[in-house]
Design a protein around this motif. Structure first.
Motif, PDB file in Angstrom:
ATOM      1  N   GLN A  62       6.959   2.740 -15.801  1.00 42.82           N
ATOM      2  CA  GLN A  62       5.974   3.511 -15.049  1.00 42.82           C
ATOM      3  C   GLN A  62       4.613   2.861 -15.258  1.00 42.82           C
ATOM      4  O   GLN A  62       4.215   2.597 -16.396  1.00 42.82           O
ATOM      5  CB  GLN A  62       5.942   4.959 -15.540  1.00 42.82           C
ATOM      6  CG  GLN A  62       7.273   5.670 -15.389  1.00 42.82           C
ATOM      7  CD  GLN A  62       7.255   7.060 -15.997  1.00 42.82           C
ATOM      8  OE1 GLN A  62       8.221   7.476 -16.610  1.00 42.82           O
ATOM      9  NE2 GLN A  62       6.149   7.794 -15.818  1.00 42.82           N
ATOM     10  N   LEU A  74       2.291  -5.385  -4.430  1.00 41.25           N
ATOM     11  CA  LEU A  74       3.182  -5.295  -5.580  1.00 41.25           C
ATOM     12  C   LEU A  74       4.358  -6.244  -5.364  1.00 41.25           C
ATOM     13  O   LEU A  74       5.074  -6.131  -4.369  1.00 41.25           O
ATOM     14  CB  LEU A  74       3.671  -3.860  -5.745  1.00 41.25           C
ATOM     15  CG  LEU A  74       2.560  -2.789  -5.774  1.00 41.25           C
ATOM     16  CD1 LEU A  74       3.173  -1.395  -5.810  1.00 41.25           C
ATOM     17  CD2 LEU A  74       1.629  -3.008  -6.951  1.00 41.25           C
ATOM     18  N   VAL A  88       9.710   0.376  -5.455  1.00 37.18           N
ATOM     19  CA  VAL A  88       8.776   1.379  -5.979  1.00 37.18           C
ATOM     20  C   VAL A  88       9.227   2.770  -5.554  1.00 37.18           C
ATOM     21  O   VAL A  88       9.835   2.956  -4.499  1.00 37.18           O
ATOM     22  CB  VAL A  88       7.330   1.133  -5.491  1.00 37.18           C
ATOM     23  CG1 VAL A  88       6.828  -0.205  -5.983  1.00 37.18           C
ATOM     24  CG2 VAL A  88       7.240   1.208  -3.981  1.00 37.18           C
ATOM     25  N   SER A  89       8.946   3.720  -6.400  1.00 33.19           N
ATOM     26  CA  SER A  89       9.237   5.125  -6.107  1.00 33.19           C
ATOM     27  C   SER A  89       8.219   5.968  -6.858  1.00 33.19           C
ATOM     28  O   SER A  89       7.434   5.468  -7.664  1.00 33.19           O
ATOM     29  CB  SER A  89      10.666   5.490  -6.539  1.00 33.19           C
ATOM     30  OG  SER A  89      10.835   5.298  -7.930  1.00 33.19           O
ATOM     31  N   VAL A  91       5.449   7.358  -6.024  1.00 33.12           N
ATOM     32  CA  VAL A  91       4.084   6.840  -5.867  1.00 33.12           C
ATOM     33  C   VAL A  91       3.079   7.995  -5.908  1.00 33.12           C
ATOM     34  O   VAL A  91       3.269   9.027  -5.266  1.00 33.12           O
ATOM     35  CB  VAL A  91       3.946   6.060  -4.541  1.00 33.12           C
ATOM     36  CG1 VAL A  91       2.509   5.578  -4.352  1.00 33.12           C
ATOM     37  CG2 VAL A  91       4.913   4.878  -4.515  1.00 33.12           C
ATOM     38  N   ARG A 115       6.814  -2.020   2.944  1.00 36.36           N
ATOM     39  CA  ARG A 115       7.578  -2.999   2.182  1.00 36.36           C
ATOM     40  C   ARG A 115       8.071  -4.114   3.089  1.00 36.36           C
ATOM     41  O   ARG A 115       8.599  -3.860   4.174  1.00 36.36           O
ATOM     42  CB  ARG A 115       8.778  -2.327   1.502  1.00 36.36           C
ATOM     43  CG  ARG A 115       9.686  -3.287   0.743  1.00 36.36           C
ATOM     44  CD  ARG A 115      10.950  -2.591   0.272  1.00 36.36           C
ATOM     45  NE  ARG A 115      11.858  -3.528  -0.352  1.00 36.36           N
ATOM     46  CZ  ARG A 115      11.934  -3.760  -1.649  1.00 36.36           C
ATOM     47  NH1 ARG A 115      11.173  -3.073  -2.474  1.00 36.36           N
ATOM     48  NH2 ARG A 115      12.780  -4.642  -2.135  1.00 36.36           N
ATOM     49  N   PHE A 138       3.092   4.212  -9.956  1.00 40.68           N
ATOM     50  CA  PHE A 138       4.418   4.105  -9.348  1.00 40.68           C
ATOM     51  C   PHE A 138       5.439   3.836 -10.441  1.00 40.68           C
ATOM     52  O   PHE A 138       5.100   3.473 -11.574  1.00 40.68           O
ATOM     53  CB  PHE A 138       4.457   2.994  -8.288  1.00 40.68           C
ATOM     54  CG  PHE A 138       4.184   1.614  -8.833  1.00 40.68           C
ATOM     55  CD1 PHE A 138       5.213   0.807  -9.317  1.00 40.68           C
ATOM     56  CD2 PHE A 138       2.888   1.117  -8.852  1.00 40.68           C
ATOM     57  CE1 PHE A 138       4.957  -0.458  -9.811  1.00 40.68           C
ATOM     58  CE2 PHE A 138       2.627  -0.153  -9.347  1.00 40.68           C
ATOM     59  CZ  PHE A 138       3.659  -0.946  -9.828  1.00 40.68           C
ATOM     60  N   THR A 139       6.702   4.019 -10.086  1.00 42.99           N
ATOM     61  CA  THR A 139       7.828   3.747 -10.984  1.00 42.99           C
ATOM     62  C   THR A 139       8.664   2.637 -10.368  1.00 42.99           C
ATOM     63  O   THR A 139       8.846   2.582  -9.153  1.00 42.99           O
ATOM     64  CB  THR A 139       8.683   5.003 -11.177  1.00 42.99           C
ATOM     65  OG1 THR A 139       7.884   6.023 -11.789  1.00 42.99           O
ATOM     66  CG2 THR A 139       9.892   4.727 -12.057  1.00 42.99           C
ATOM     67  N   SER A 140       9.169   1.732 -11.209  1.00 43.18           N
ATOM     68  CA  SER A 140       9.965   0.619 -10.705  1.00 43.18           C
ATOM     69  C   SER A 140      10.974   0.194 -11.764  1.00 43.18           C
ATOM     70  O   SER A 140      11.024   0.756 -12.865  1.00 43.18           O
ATOM     71  CB  SER A 140       9.062  -0.554 -10.317  1.00 43.18           C
ATOM     72  OG  SER A 140       9.810  -1.585  -9.692  1.00 43.18           O
TER      73      SER A 140
END
Length: 265
Positions: A62, A74, A88-89, A91, A115, A138-140
């Motif tokens: 994160q 990104l 990414v999620s 956001v 994207r 964001f989370t990746s």
């Protein structure tokens, strides 16, 4: 083949090429479900650094970046100098006044999140400060036991490792760029830089038990090697005894000495 038969084939080729070009150069929005899903744990907004990255147990991370522009791309670099978009999620955008909006709300306010093959392009809402401001989170996905990502913003960085992970013992632990410090926060280690100007930040880490496993394996190999040496010496002794019993006037030590062959001395 007649012209009539060529037309369907040419149409199929054109369709394939068009689809390929769209996937390679075009961009598309990310689904609302991805943008709005809840992060694994609350984002760390109130940190003193410009980039705060928390690596989780399941090879994800994160990130919270302090924006110094109205746009951010990104991506990860591949081994050939190119770029690949990162998934990414969850956001979120936090305005300087503390208001937090989801990814879809960011788009509804005039921003964008698109994207392509090479990057995820994020533009801040129309009502964000001129020249950038606020924070983007964001989370990746990451790689097990290794985090590496370009430095999307300049300034101070903090990378929080999962619990019980370490970076101190080389080559199991590696950190780049230099000029960092490692501080303890509960059962986690935090790698910090006061000012990052390098193109990327990379942290390779390990579990404490990894060292025990490696130490046990090294000890096992040492025992196997010692047994092999003892076996080899024992065989030499047995050969010497057999020659003595047969009355052979041969000194077995000569076979194993390091003198050069005759004529080579």
């Amino acid at each position: 083949m007649t012209r009539r038969h060529l037309l369907p084939l040419l149409g199929l080729v054109a369709l394939v090429l068009t689809a390929g070009c769209a996937g390679l150069f075009g961009s598309q929005p990310i689904s609302d479900e991805q943008l709005n899903e809840e992060p694994p744990s609350p984002y760390v907004w109130d940190s003193e650094v410009d980039a705060h990255i928390t690596i989780t147990e399941n090879a994800r991370f994160q990130a919270v970046y302090r924006m110094n522009d109205t746009r951010m791309e990104l991506f990860r670099r591949d081994g050939f100098g190119g770029r690949n978009a990162i998934p990414v999620s969850a956001v979120r955008y936090r305005y300087p006044n503390g208001t937090v909006v989801t990814g879809t709300e960011l788009v509804a306010r005039g921003g964008s999140i698109n994207r392509s093959r090479s990057r995820v392009a994020v533009s801040l809402p129309d009502d964000s400060p001129d020249g950038g401001g606020g924070q983007l989170a964001f989370t990746s996905s990451s790689t097990p036991k290794r985090f590496s990502l370009p430095t999307f913003v300049d300034g101070s960085y903090a990378v929080v490792l999962p619990p019980d992970r370490r970076v101190e013992v080389f080559p199991f632990g590696k950190v780049s760029p230099r000029g960092y410090e490692v501080v303890t926060d509960g059962d986690s280690r935090v790698v910090r830089w006061d000012d990052v100007t390098a193109d990327a930040v990379s942290v390779q880490f390990y579990l404490q038990r990894d060292l025990l496993i490696f130490g046990g394996a090294a000890a096992g190999l040492a025992v196997v090697g010692a047994v092999g040496v003892l076996y080899y010496k024992r065989r030499i002794e047995e050969l010497r005894e057999q020659r003595e019993e047969l009355g052979l006037d041969v000194d077995t030590d000569d076979e194993f000495r390091d003198d050069p062959p005759p004529g080579m001395g």
